[in-house]
Design an enzyme around this catalytic site. Structure first.
Site, PDB file in Angstrom:
ATOM      1  N   ASN A 170     -42.178  -1.335  11.409  1.00 61.83           N
ATOM      2  CA  ASN A 170     -41.062  -0.170  10.257  1.00 61.83           C
ATOM      3  C   ASN A 170     -41.695   1.104  10.028  1.00 61.83           C
ATOM      4  OD1 ASN A 170     -42.214   0.077   7.675  1.00 61.83           O
ATOM      5  ND2 ASN A 170     -43.668  -1.554   7.998  1.00 61.83           N
ATOM      6  N   LEU A 209     -42.733   4.257   2.188  1.00 59.95           N
ATOM      7  CA  LEU A 209     -43.034   3.939   0.831  1.00 59.95           C
ATOM      8  C   LEU A 209     -41.873   4.748  -0.456  1.00 59.95           C
ATOM      9  CD1 LEU A 209     -46.701   5.268   0.375  1.00 59.95           C
ATOM     10  CD2 LEU A 209     -45.615   3.002   0.744  1.00 59.95           C
ATOM     11  N   CYS A 245     -50.989   1.806   4.320  1.00 56.71           N
ATOM     12  CA  CYS A 245     -49.715   2.748   4.135  1.00 56.71           C
ATOM     13  C   CYS A 245     -49.979   3.550   5.707  1.00 56.71           C
ATOM     14  CB  CYS A 245     -48.435   3.356   3.547  1.00 56.71           C
ATOM     15  SG  CYS A 245     -46.931   3.584   4.254  1.00 56.71           S
TER      16      CYS A 245
HETATM   17  C1  SIN Z   1     -43.791   1.565   4.391  1.00 54.31           C
HETATM   18  O1  SIN Z   1     -43.408   1.736   2.955  1.00 54.31           O
HETATM   19  O2  SIN Z   1     -43.580   2.597   4.717  1.00 54.31           O
HETATM   20  C2  SIN Z   1     -43.799   0.810   4.705  1.00 54.31           C
HETATM   21  C3  SIN Z   1     -45.806   0.333   3.756  1.00 54.31           C
HETATM   22  C4  SIN Z   1     -46.761   0.149   3.667  1.00 54.31           C
HETATM   23  O3  SIN Z   1     -46.889  -0.456   5.715  1.00 54.31           O
HETATM   24  O4  SIN Z   1     -48.592   0.504   3.273  1.00 54.31           O
END
Ligand code: SIN
Length: 304
Positions: A69, A73, A131
């Site tokens: 993914n 955020l 993240c």
């Molecule tokens: C994201 O929103 O990109 C994922 C969040 C994360 O991996 O901390």
């Protein structure tokens, strides 16, 4: 009758099963499918100061044993989370929740944590310094012990609630970062976040994900997460929430034997919305199978 309850920084959970941030939204979609109050708790979507649309699409790539993914955020921002999401969440979830907080500067982490700390529904603040999908902030704070310690110290200065630091596996020495957070006052450690990965589309010969790379999660990363939980348990005294590829009651038990006090379930929720319910229902049977009377007795059991 087996005992599934565990205690995390003074908070007693009916069981150690917690949907991981970013895989359970704010709970309402899942609450339409089953009573989510059977969960130990849940960690809601990573929250920043400003609303974020997230990264360009496509943001997801399928992989063997998991997915990548690059959401970036996406969230409505801390003020809207407090004004709208928390009250809506309170209608379907009646236990303390875990607030996952992100930021792009130490000041932003402090701002967001100070605001969320005032919310009665929040039991634990999980500070996301891991993240991999934003170009500054996020993982940049979690890959260096000094930076992780700086965020921890600053956030602890404004929070009364327990603060857990969510760490990245994309480092050479997870133990030094966990220890730096403990020394800076962290009440616990959440680990691991996703592993950096990518896929290339053979027809277009271009990366599948618009951001090129993203975070890999799913059952394929379970042994990596387990290894890191095991290593960190040997080095710190604060509790650990084990995360990474957990998809069965057996995985929960294995993660707790490695040293986790509670266990978060992430990608499995995206594949099977009833994943957490099934794990919770399976736990007593699995405990009986392995001769376990009380889950809290097995934390770190593999080290003895
Ligand atoms: C994201 O929103 O990109 C994922 C969040 C994360 O991996 O901390």
């Amino acid at each position: 009758m087996v005992k599934t309850s565990v205690t995390l920084s003074g908070l007693t959970l009916d069981n150690p099963v917690i949907p991981a941030s970013g895989t359970f939204g704010y709970g309402y979609e899942f609450a339409e499918l089953y009573d989510i109050n059977i969960l130990g708790s849940f960690s809601f979507k990573g929250t920043t100061q400003q609303p974020r649309f997230g990264n360009p699409t496509p943001r997801i790539a399928e992989c063997t044993g998991g997915l990548i993914n690059s959401v970036g955020l996406q969230n409505p921002g801390i003020e809207k989370v407090i004004a709208e999401e928390l009250p809506r969440m309170a209608k379907c979830f009646h236990k303390p929740v875990i607030a996952n907080i992100s930021g792009f500067s130490v000041e932003e982490y402090v701002h967001n944590c100070a605001l969320i700390d005032t919310q009665p529904q929040v039991g634990i603040i999980e500070v996301n310094v891991s993240c991999p999908n934003v170009h500054h902030g996020g993982m940049a704070f979690g890959t260096d012990p000094a930076c992780a310690a700086e965020v921890t110290r600053a956030v602890k200065a404004v929070c009364k609630k327990p603060v857990y630091i969510k760490l990245s596996p994309n480092v050479t020495d997870i133990v030094s970062i966990a220890k730096a957070c403990e020394e800076a006052g962290a009440d616990g450690i959440s680990l691991i976040n996703t592993l950096m990965g990518m896929r290339i589309d053979l027809k277009t010969k271009r990366p599948v994900v618009a951001n090129k790379m993203g975070g890999f999660s799913g059952s394929a990363i379970f042994p990596v997460a387990l290894r890191m939980v095991y290593q960190v348990y040997e080095a710190v005294k604060i509790p650990i929430m084990g995360i990474g590829g957990v998809s069965s009651a057996d995985d929960v038990i294995e993660m707790m034997l490695a040293g986790a006090t509670a266990v978060q379930v992430g990608a499995a929720n995206l594949v099977e919305p009833f994943a957490c319910k099934k794990i919770i229902e399976d736990l007593p049977r699995a405990m009986e199978q392995y001769g376990i009377q009380s889950l809290s007795d097995i934390i770190g059991g593999a080290h003895q």
